[in-house]
Design a protein around this motif. Structure first.
Motif, PDB file in Angstrom:
ATOM      1  N   ASP A  71      37.678  31.008  12.918  1.00 51.04           N
ATOM      2  CA  ASP A  71      38.932  30.510  12.157  1.00 51.04           C
ATOM      3  C   ASP A  71      39.719  32.058  11.720  1.00 51.04           C
ATOM      4  OD1 ASP A  71      38.453  28.039  12.492  1.00 51.04           O
ATOM      5  OD2 ASP A  71      37.796  27.653  10.490  1.00 51.04           O
ATOM      6  N   ALA A  72      38.937  33.069  11.268  1.00 50.97           N
ATOM      7  CA  ALA A  72      39.825  34.245  10.958  1.00 50.97           C
ATOM      8  C   ALA A  72      40.374  34.567  12.263  1.00 50.97           C
ATOM      9  CB  ALA A  72      38.482  35.200  10.435  1.00 50.97           C
ATOM     10  N   ARG A  73      39.812  34.540  13.469  1.00 52.98           N
ATOM     11  CA  ARG A  73      40.393  35.012  14.610  1.00 52.98           C
ATOM     12  C   ARG A  73      41.628  34.509  14.672  1.00 52.98           C
ATOM     13  NH1 ARG A  73      37.405  37.873  18.302  1.00 52.98           N
ATOM     14  NH2 ARG A  73      35.438  36.836  17.948  1.00 52.98           N
ATOM     15  N   ASP A  74      41.693  33.089  14.546  1.00 52.38           N
ATOM     16  CA  ASP A  74      42.994  32.225  14.787  1.00 52.38           C
ATOM     17  C   ASP A  74      44.128  32.826  13.802  1.00 52.38           C
ATOM     18  OD1 ASP A  74      42.056  30.857  16.947  1.00 52.38           O
ATOM     19  OD2 ASP A  74      41.139  29.437  15.572  1.00 52.38           O
ATOM     20  N   ILE A  75      43.732  33.291  12.686  1.00 53.07           N
ATOM     21  CA  ILE A  75      44.716  33.574  11.542  1.00 53.07           C
ATOM     22  C   ILE A  75      45.452  34.871  12.072  1.00 53.07           C
ATOM     23  CG2 ILE A  75      44.826  34.408   9.266  1.00 53.07           C
ATOM     24  CD1 ILE A  75      42.856  32.359   8.356  1.00 53.07           C
ATOM     25  N   VAL A  76      44.517  35.831  12.520  1.00 51.36           N
ATOM     26  CA  VAL A  76      44.973  37.209  13.133  1.00 51.36           C
ATOM     27  C   VAL A  76      45.899  36.794  14.126  1.00 51.36           C
ATOM     28  CG1 VAL A  76      44.396  39.084  14.215  1.00 51.36           C
ATOM     29  CG2 VAL A  76      42.981  38.448  12.141  1.00 51.36           C
ATOM     30  N   LYS A  77      45.533  36.241  15.190  1.00 45.86           N
ATOM     31  CA  LYS A  77      46.316  35.458  16.250  1.00 45.86           C
ATOM     32  C   LYS A  77      47.792  35.094  15.940  1.00 45.86           C
ATOM     33  CE  LYS A  77      47.066  31.754  19.452  1.00 45.86           C
ATOM     34  NZ  LYS A  77      48.082  31.208  18.783  1.00 45.86           N
ATOM     35  N   ASN A  78      47.715  34.287  14.931  1.00 42.95           N
ATOM     36  CA  ASN A  78      49.114  33.877  14.520  1.00 42.95           C
ATOM     37  C   ASN A  78      49.905  34.857  13.629  1.00 42.95           C
ATOM     38  OD1 ASN A  78      48.463  31.288  15.527  1.00 42.95           O
ATOM     39  ND2 ASN A  78      47.548  30.543  13.575  1.00 42.95           N
ATOM     40  N   GLU A  86      41.772  34.885  22.178  1.00 42.83           N
ATOM     41  CA  GLU A  86      40.788  35.596  23.125  1.00 42.83           C
ATOM     42  C   GLU A  86      41.349  36.944  23.387  1.00 42.83           C
ATOM     43  OE1 GLU A  86      40.283  31.269  23.878  1.00 42.83           O
ATOM     44  OE2 GLU A  86      41.960  32.704  24.288  1.00 42.83           O
ATOM     45  N   GLU A  87      42.543  37.362  22.851  1.00 45.03           N
ATOM     46  CA  GLU A  87      43.093  38.697  22.715  1.00 45.03           C
ATOM     47  C   GLU A  87      43.052  39.409  21.693  1.00 45.03           C
ATOM     48  OE1 GLU A  87      47.021  37.993  25.848  1.00 45.03           O
ATOM     49  OE2 GLU A  87      47.200  37.699  23.755  1.00 45.03           O
ATOM     50  N   VAL A  88      42.186  38.709  20.733  1.00 44.00           N
ATOM     51  CA  VAL A  88      42.166  39.199  19.325  1.00 44.00           C
ATOM     52  C   VAL A  88      40.548  39.876  19.452  1.00 44.00           C
ATOM     53  CG1 VAL A  88      41.890  39.056  16.838  1.00 44.00           C
ATOM     54  CG2 VAL A  88      43.699  38.110  18.377  1.00 44.00           C
ATOM     55  N   ILE A  89      40.423  41.246  19.206  1.00 47.49           N
ATOM     56  CA  ILE A  89      39.041  41.732  19.176  1.00 47.49           C
ATOM     57  C   ILE A  89      38.720  42.429  17.899  1.00 47.49           C
ATOM     58  CG2 ILE A  89      37.512  43.673  20.335  1.00 47.49           C
ATOM     59  CD1 ILE A  89      39.558  43.299  22.725  1.00 47.49           C
ATOM     60  N   TRP A  90      37.833  41.990  17.303  1.00 50.61           N
ATOM     61  CA  TRP A  90      37.367  42.275  16.070  1.00 50.61           C
ATOM     62  C   TRP A  90      36.904  44.002  16.221  1.00 50.61           C
ATOM     63  CZ3 TRP A  90      39.064  40.195  12.334  1.00 50.61           C
ATOM     64  CH2 TRP A  90      39.346  38.939  12.064  1.00 50.61           C
ATOM     65  N   THR A  91      37.180  44.921  15.387  1.00 46.18           N
ATOM     66  CA  THR A  91      36.702  46.371  15.467  1.00 46.18           C
ATOM     67  C   THR A  91      36.427  46.718  13.909  1.00 46.18           C
ATOM     68  OG1 THR A  91      38.750  47.199  15.127  1.00 46.18           O
ATOM     69  CG2 THR A  91      38.450  46.745  17.333  1.00 46.18           C
ATOM     70  N   THR A  92      35.846  48.064  13.911  1.00 44.81           N
ATOM     71  CA  THR A  92      35.585  48.625  12.419  1.00 44.81           C
ATOM     72  C   THR A  92      36.850  49.077  11.907  1.00 44.81           C
ATOM     73  OG1 THR A  92      35.257  50.691  13.388  1.00 44.81           O
ATOM     74  CG2 THR A  92      33.403  49.040  13.057  1.00 44.81           C
ATOM     75  N   GLY A  93      37.967  49.022  12.523  1.00 46.43           N
ATOM     76  CA  GLY A  93      39.280  49.607  12.158  1.00 46.43           C
ATOM     77  C   GLY A  93      40.339  50.011  13.219  1.00 46.43           C
ATOM     78  N   GLY A 233      38.799  45.655  11.471  1.00 48.85           N
ATOM     79  CA  GLY A 233      40.106  45.782  11.892  1.00 48.85           C
ATOM     80  C   GLY A 233      40.306  45.046  13.121  1.00 48.85           C
ATOM     81  N   VAL A 234      41.367  45.401  14.014  1.00 54.75           N
ATOM     82  CA  VAL A 234      41.834  44.534  15.032  1.00 54.75           C
ATOM     83  C   VAL A 234      42.276  45.445  16.125  1.00 54.75           C
ATOM     84  CG1 VAL A 234      43.396  42.886  16.033  1.00 54.75           C
ATOM     85  CG2 VAL A 234      41.929  42.132  13.842  1.00 54.75           C
ATOM     86  N   LEU A 235      41.818  45.007  17.414  1.00 59.05           N
ATOM     87  CA  LEU A 235      42.423  45.676  18.601  1.00 59.05           C
ATOM     88  C   LEU A 235      43.008  44.350  19.231  1.00 59.05           C
ATOM     89  CD1 LEU A 235      43.220  47.712  20.828  1.00 59.05           C
ATOM     90  CD2 LEU A 235      41.301  47.245  21.964  1.00 59.05           C
ATOM     91  N   TRP A 236      44.427  44.196  19.590  1.00 59.82           N
ATOM     92  CA  TRP A 236      44.891  43.129  20.160  1.00 59.82           C
ATOM     93  C   TRP A 236      45.511  43.647  21.599  1.00 59.82           C
ATOM     94  CZ3 TRP A 236      49.670  43.276  22.518  1.00 59.82           C
ATOM     95  CH2 TRP A 236      49.980  42.076  23.311  1.00 59.82           C
ATOM     96  N   GLY A 237      45.072  42.949  22.767  1.00 56.56           N
ATOM     97  CA  GLY A 237      45.393  43.502  24.097  1.00 56.56           C
ATOM     98  C   GLY A 237      45.666  42.313  25.030  1.00 56.56           C
ATOM     99  N   LYS A 238      46.709  42.699  25.609  1.00 56.06           N
ATOM    100  CA  LYS A 238      47.174  41.420  26.701  1.00 56.06           C
ATOM    101  C   LYS A 238      45.879  41.228  27.451  1.00 56.06           C
ATOM    102  CE  LYS A 238      52.079  42.706  27.483  1.00 56.06           C
ATOM    103  NZ  LYS A 238      52.849  43.253  28.404  1.00 56.06           N
ATOM    104  N   GLU A 239      45.789  39.719  27.658  1.00 56.24           N
ATOM    105  CA  GLU A 239      44.421  39.259  28.385  1.00 56.24           C
ATOM    106  C   GLU A 239      44.309  39.715  29.851  1.00 56.24           C
ATOM    107  OE1 GLU A 239      42.632  34.816  29.195  1.00 56.24           O
ATOM    108  OE2 GLU A 239      44.822  35.220  29.587  1.00 56.24           O
ATOM    109  N   ASP A 281      33.462  40.681   6.246  1.00 60.05           N
ATOM    110  CA  ASP A 281      34.747  41.455   5.913  1.00 60.05           C
ATOM    111  C   ASP A 281      35.980  40.779   7.083  1.00 60.05           C
ATOM    112  OD1 ASP A 281      33.919  43.047   4.233  1.00 60.05           O
ATOM    113  OD2 ASP A 281      33.350  44.435   5.418  1.00 60.05           O
ATOM    114  N   ALA A 282      35.572  40.445   8.152  1.00 55.36           N
ATOM    115  CA  ALA A 282      36.421  39.548   9.006  1.00 55.36           C
ATOM    116  C   ALA A 282      37.046  38.318   8.314  1.00 55.36           C
ATOM    117  CB  ALA A 282      35.921  39.162  10.553  1.00 55.36           C
TER     118      ALA A 282
END
Length: 405
Positions: A71-78, A86-93, A233-239, A281-282
């Motif tokens: 659900d947290a990934r969806d919040i970042v997506k929006n 699927e383009e939202v990747i969790w990172t340490t920052g 943190g987050v890395l967003w990238g085009k699918e 933390d996510a």
């Protein structure tokens, strides 16, 4: 556009602290923001009620943790208007996010290819490309910075050519507060078919990030600079780009099949999320985004602009103080030097008056060299800061000036 800063401040427990008997005035928000109680509660609640590893468990706690995590990934997506979760990747920052891209880039570049970075980059968005170019034989070019602290757009235009394969630049300069024309710069790079990464560490906390509108291929940011916890943190990238991008870390979760001789990778986003993720933390980062997004963003922007405008006006009237970075478009950062005293001395003496600022090169040594300073004192503002705190900063600087004279 009403903005009740007093009501906002009540939600941040740390702002009740005193330093040496004086009320804390926290002006180091570009380094990290403080956390509202709801974010602290979200983290505590996760560890108190459903702490478990995600995705693979066959029990209730694992199911609950997985649901909250995804659900947290969806919040970042929006929040960043990403086309797909699927383009939202969790990172340490932000740093790890950029390194994921740089590691893959090093294996894709060829000798003679060109990468463009800038002279105002944070080290995390410069050293990474240096190393990628050294590993591949590609050429690194950097956009110069003007006397006002803006990227030289004419020079950038001249650098772009058919050999340009990758371009990276900050959304907002952490050292100067300069807001870069990232949509325009992205469009220009795309005319030559280059991939584009935006370092959004300082940009995300000011809202209105729309990766589809920007047109970039990658956008990276950290939780702790947007009122969330450190270490996530987050890395967003085009699918279309991520699906073919080389993996960086290997281990559990990111694999599909493994034999004693070979392995295949999992689908997005999991192929870039090796090992046990930072679940708590996510979830807390998502709560910070939810909290921040619920605010009146126009009122937030107006409040932060009022803080910077007032600080700039007082700084311009302050004899013996020089602002470093006077770009037309700025957000929330006042970087300065004084005729008396090293920035470190200024920071120390402000701290004794209960005022927290950052001093040094701000992980931007080439930028400091550009302005011929050893570093700066940097006051950076957030939504919970007040005009009275800005006034207090300059009263304190008068005392600092007297003490260092």
């Amino acid at each position: 556009m009403s903005f009740d800063v007093a009501a906002i401040r009540k939600q941040f427990p740390i702002l009740k602290r005193e330093i040496d008997g004086k009320p804390l005035i926290y002006l180091d928000n570009a380094a990290t923001t403080q956390k509202p109680q709801c974010v602290i509660d979200a983290l505590v609640d996760y560890y108190s009620t459903c702490n478990s590893n995600v995705h693979r468990g066959a029990h209730r706690l694992a199911d609950e943790a997985t649901r909250r995590f995804e659900d947290a990934r969806d919040i970042v997506k929006n929040f960043i208007n990403a086309p797909k979760r699927e383009e939202v990747i969790w990172t340490t920052g932000t740093t790890e996010a950029i390194n994921i891209v740089a590691n893959g880039l090093a294996s894709l570049l060829l000798p003679g290819d060109e990468v463009i970075a800038t002279g105002m980059d944070h080290h995390a968005n410069l050293v990474t490309w240096q190393q990628a170019c050294k590993a591949s034989g590609a050429i690194l070019r950097t956009v110069p910075v003007t006397d006002m602290g803006e990227l030289d757009q004419a020079a950038y235009d001249d650098m772009l050519n058919e050999r340009t394969k990758f371009v990276a630049f900050p959304h907002v300069s952490n050292a100067l507060g300069t807001v870069n024309p990232i949509k325009d710069m992205t469009a220009k790079a795309k005319q030559f078919g280059a991939l584009v990464l935006v370092d959004g560490a300082q940009g995300a906390a000011h809202g209105h990030v729309d990766v589809q509108d920007i047109g970039c291929d990658f956008y990276a940011f950290s939780g702790h600079k947007i009122y969330g916890p450190m270490g996530v943190g987050v890395l967003w990238g085009k699918e279309s780009v991520l699906a073919e991008w080389p993996v960086w870390r290997t281990g559990g979760e990111m694999i599909s099949t493994v034999t004693l001789q070979d392995a295949t990778w999992n689908v997005l986003p999991y192929r870039f999320e090796a090992g046990t993720p930072n679940v708590g933390d996510a979830i807390a980062m998502a709560e910070a985004i939810r909290w921040f997004s619920a605010l009146d963003q126009e009122a937030v922007a107006a409040h932060e602009k009022a803080l910077l405008d007032h600080a700039t006006e007082l700084a311009e009237q302050f004899e013996g103080l020089t602002i470093i970075g006077t770009a037309k478009e700025k957000i929330g950062v006042l970087s300065f030097v004084m005729d008396q005293g090293h920035p470190a001395d200024i920071g120390f003496l402000l701290d004794r008056q209960g005022i927290a600022v950052r001093t040094g090169d701000h992980c931007a040594q080439p930028l400091m060299a550009r302005f011929n300073v050893p570093g700066t004192a940097r006051a950076s503002f957030a939504i919970y800061n007040t005009l009275e705190e800005v006034d207090a900063l300059f009263v304190a600087l008068k005392k600092v000036q007297t003490m260092l004279a």
